[in-house]
Scaffold this active site. Structure first.
Site, mmCIF file in Angstrom:
data_model
loop_
_atom_site.group_PDB
_atom_site.id
_atom_site.type_symbol
_atom_site.label_atom_id
_atom_site.label_comp_id
_atom_site.label_asym_id
_atom_site.label_seq_id
_atom_site.Cartn_x
_atom_site.Cartn_y
_atom_site.Cartn_z
ATOM 1 N N ILE A 35 0.852 -1.202 0.000
ATOM 2 C CA ILE A 35 0.000 0.000 0.000
ATOM 3 C C ILE A 35 0.883 1.246 0.000
ATOM 4 O O ILE A 35 0.592 2.232 -0.686
ATOM 5 C CB ILE A 35 -0.976 -0.022 1.196
ATOM 6 C CG1 ILE A 35 -1.963 -1.190 1.035
ATOM 7 C CG2 ILE A 35 -1.742 1.294 1.318
ATOM 8 C CD1 ILE A 35 -2.880 -1.413 2.220
ATOM 9 N N ARG B 265 -1.520 -11.066 10.894
ATOM 10 C CA ARG B 265 -1.784 -12.266 11.695
ATOM 11 C C ARG B 265 -0.960 -13.425 11.139
ATOM 12 O O ARG B 265 -1.079 -13.768 9.971
ATOM 13 C CB ARG B 265 -3.272 -12.617 11.645
ATOM 14 C CG ARG B 265 -3.654 -13.684 12.658
ATOM 15 C CD ARG B 265 -5.088 -14.114 12.440
ATOM 16 N NE ARG B 265 -6.029 -13.148 12.972
ATOM 17 C CZ ARG B 265 -6.714 -13.314 14.114
ATOM 18 N NH1 ARG B 265 -6.549 -14.387 14.832
ATOM 19 N NH2 ARG B 265 -7.574 -12.394 14.520
ATOM 20 N N ARG C 169 -6.134 -13.940 18.576
ATOM 21 C CA ARG C 169 -6.483 -12.529 18.447
ATOM 22 C C ARG C 169 -5.728 -11.680 19.481
ATOM 23 O O ARG C 169 -5.259 -10.586 19.190
ATOM 24 C CB ARG C 169 -7.986 -12.341 18.618
ATOM 25 C CG ARG C 169 -8.443 -10.954 18.213
ATOM 26 C CD ARG C 169 -9.894 -10.760 18.484
ATOM 27 N NE ARG C 169 -10.163 -10.908 19.913
ATOM 28 C CZ ARG C 169 -11.227 -10.432 20.524
ATOM 29 N NH1 ARG C 169 -12.151 -9.814 19.822
ATOM 30 N NH2 ARG C 169 -11.401 -10.580 21.811
ATOM 31 N N ASN D 128 0.434 -5.617 17.727
ATOM 32 C CA ASN D 128 0.162 -4.300 17.146
ATOM 33 C C ASN D 128 0.203 -3.187 18.187
ATOM 34 O O ASN D 128 0.568 -2.050 17.866
ATOM 35 C CB ASN D 128 -1.144 -4.330 16.360
ATOM 36 C CG ASN D 128 -0.906 -4.926 14.988
ATOM 37 O OD1 ASN D 128 -0.205 -4.333 14.176
ATOM 38 N ND2 ASN D 128 -1.411 -6.121 14.764
ATOM 39 N N GLN E 167 4.318 4.420 18.420
ATOM 40 C CA GLN E 167 4.134 5.418 17.358
ATOM 41 C C GLN E 167 3.234 6.560 17.837
ATOM 42 O O GLN E 167 3.492 7.732 17.523
ATOM 43 C CB GLN E 167 3.578 4.764 16.085
ATOM 44 C CG GLN E 167 4.648 3.903 15.390
ATOM 45 C CD GLN E 167 4.185 3.290 14.085
ATOM 46 O OE1 GLN E 167 3.045 3.469 13.661
ATOM 47 N NE2 GLN E 167 5.079 2.554 13.444
ATOM 48 N N GLY F 82 -3.292 0.255 8.996
ATOM 49 C CA GLY F 82 -2.869 -1.090 9.398
ATOM 50 C C GLY F 82 -3.877 -1.742 10.340
ATOM 51 O O GLY F 82 -4.374 -1.110 11.277
ATOM 52 N N ASP G 82 -14.164 0.562 2.661
ATOM 53 C CA ASP G 82 -15.472 -0.101 2.805
ATOM 54 C C ASP G 82 -16.572 0.795 2.230
ATOM 55 O O ASP G 82 -17.488 0.330 1.549
ATOM 56 C CB ASP G 82 -15.746 -0.395 4.281
ATOM 57 C CG ASP G 82 -14.587 -1.131 4.925
ATOM 58 O OD1 ASP G 82 -14.343 -2.278 4.546
ATOM 59 O OD2 ASP G 82 -13.912 -0.539 5.784
ATOM 60 N N HIS H 110 -13.860 -1.974 11.073
ATOM 61 C CA HIS H 110 -13.358 -2.377 9.751
ATOM 62 C C HIS H 110 -13.097 -3.884 9.806
ATOM 63 O O HIS H 110 -11.976 -4.342 9.995
ATOM 64 C CB HIS H 110 -12.082 -1.614 9.397
ATOM 65 C CG HIS H 110 -11.392 -2.193 8.189
ATOM 66 N ND1 HIS H 110 -11.936 -2.160 6.932
ATOM 67 C CD2 HIS H 110 -10.222 -2.850 8.056
ATOM 68 C CE1 HIS H 110 -11.131 -2.758 6.080
ATOM 69 N NE2 HIS H 110 -10.083 -3.200 6.738
#
Ligand code: NAX
Length: 336
Positions: A17, A93, A99, A106, A113, A131, A160, A188
């Site tokens: 991306i 993942r 999860r 992350n 950040q 991300g 979306d 999302h």
């Protein structure tokens, strides 16, 4: 064109991306044809060469608006003086990853950040998280920053939104520009609710246009529930199946449009973005949830006062339950 350059920081700049985004930013598609841009590309050490290669190609593009490109693996350097932060790099993942492992990995990226943005970015900084899991990564970044209002952190659901507009335009044989008032609610993820209940097509209620298209309201409603909603919500998987790779150019396009509309305004039209909830539509305060939004150029604001029927409420509540579970898992990890 004498305007001072705007510093845009892109994380994950060596990824897919990132590669699609950089050239459109440099061409002025995001901040406009009169705004020079200074790019800062943040990568992890393994991604630095790819980002450096992209920087060489940017030089070869001789973009009139580009005022320099810096590649670094140091967040303090990357976010120094940054006004637009596009947080694309994330931990995907891996096989067998739970999860909670994904959220923890992350959090280890978006927490630091967020902190670095608070310490080093310009006073007007705005950040969009691309991300995944994007909503909760934005929540973590917003919770980890100091001195920057949480509202400046948003997450991308514009892809979306655009997917929903594209599906509606195709079935109604309309142009995407003829359609307004589509909304993405929630996360999302596959629980999101793509909603056309308030949408119009060339000024006509989309529900009425669908009834005319399918012959009766019940068939139109079945199309919405059985085809439209699942297809939009699972479009990412469809793209992977057909293309053999995840969405890249459409994701980059959506990120460009998200920032463009945030800083240049939407006018009276709507779009969708995941923003910090202040309790709108019963969504718990502090969650980063997708809503229909407008911007006056100073940040996205939720479009309020819409009537949600029982179907819409149920779908929104299911997606909000998922967002709440993600937030609770992050809290249990002690991240926020
Ligand atoms: P890639 O794997 O091609 O690129 C990710 C890049 O991020 C890599 O170069 C990697 O080295 C870098 N990176 C990892 N950790 C970093 C860190 N701590 N600091 C800086 N850079 C870091 O993935 P790509 O296809 O570009 O997708 C990027 C992200 O977008 C993924 O998380 C993906 O799931 C997400 N998406 C989100 C979408 C949305 O609508 N919100 C849609 C598209 C996409 O799926």
């Amino acid at each position: 064109m004498n305007a001072a350059p705007v510093t845009v920081t892109l994380t994950g700049a060596g990824g897919q991306i990132g590669y699609a985004l950089l050239f459109r930013i440099a061409a002025g598609d995001m901040l406009g044809p009169d705004t020079p841009v200074r790019l800062r590309l943040l990568e992890i050490p393994q991604g630095l060469r790819a980002a450096e290669g992209a920087a060489l190609e940017l030089q070869d593009g001789a973009f009139a608006l580009l005022r320099g490109v810096e590649v670094t693996d140091d967040p303090a350097v990357a976010f120094d003086g940054c006004s637009i932060a596009m947080l694309v790099g994330a931990r995907p993942r891996g096989p067998g990853m739970e999860r909670s492992d994904l959220l923890a990995a992350n959090a280890g990226i978006f927490g630091p950040q967020g902190a670095a943005i608070g310490e080093h970015a310009a006073a007007d900084v705005r950040a969009v998280v691309v991300g995944n899991p994007a909503n909760t990564n934005a929540l973590i970044a917003a919770a980890s920053t100091r001195g920057v209002p949480a509202e400046r952190f948003t997450a991308l659901t514009r892809l979306d939104h655009n997917r929903a507009v594209g599906q509606l335009a195709a079935v109604l044989d309309a142009g995407p520009g003829d359609i307004d008032g589509v909304a993405i609610w929630g996360n999302h993820s596959a629980t999101q609710f793509p909603d056309v209940d308030h949408a119009t097509v060339r000024g006509m209620a989309a529900r009425d246009a669908l009834t005319a298209r399918f012959g009766d309201a019940a068939t139109a409603a079945r199309w919405l529930d059985d085809e439209f909603v699942p297809r939009v919500a699972r479009r990412g998987a469809e793209i992977i199946e057909v293309r053999g790779s995840s969405s890249v150019a459409s994701a980059a396009n959506a990120a460009i449009e998200h920032v463009r509309d945030d800083v240049r305004g939407t006018g009276e039209r709507w779009t969708s973005a995941a923003v910090v909830s202040h309790g709108e539509y019963g969504v718990p305060e502090g969650l980063v949830c997708s809503f229909p939004v407008r911007s006056d150029g100073w940040g996205y604001r939720v479009v309020e006062g819409l009537e949600l029927d029982a179907r819409a409420r149920t779908r929104l509540e299911a997606s909000v339950a998922e967002l709440t579970a993600e937030r609770d898992a992050v809290r249990e990890l002690g991240v926020i």
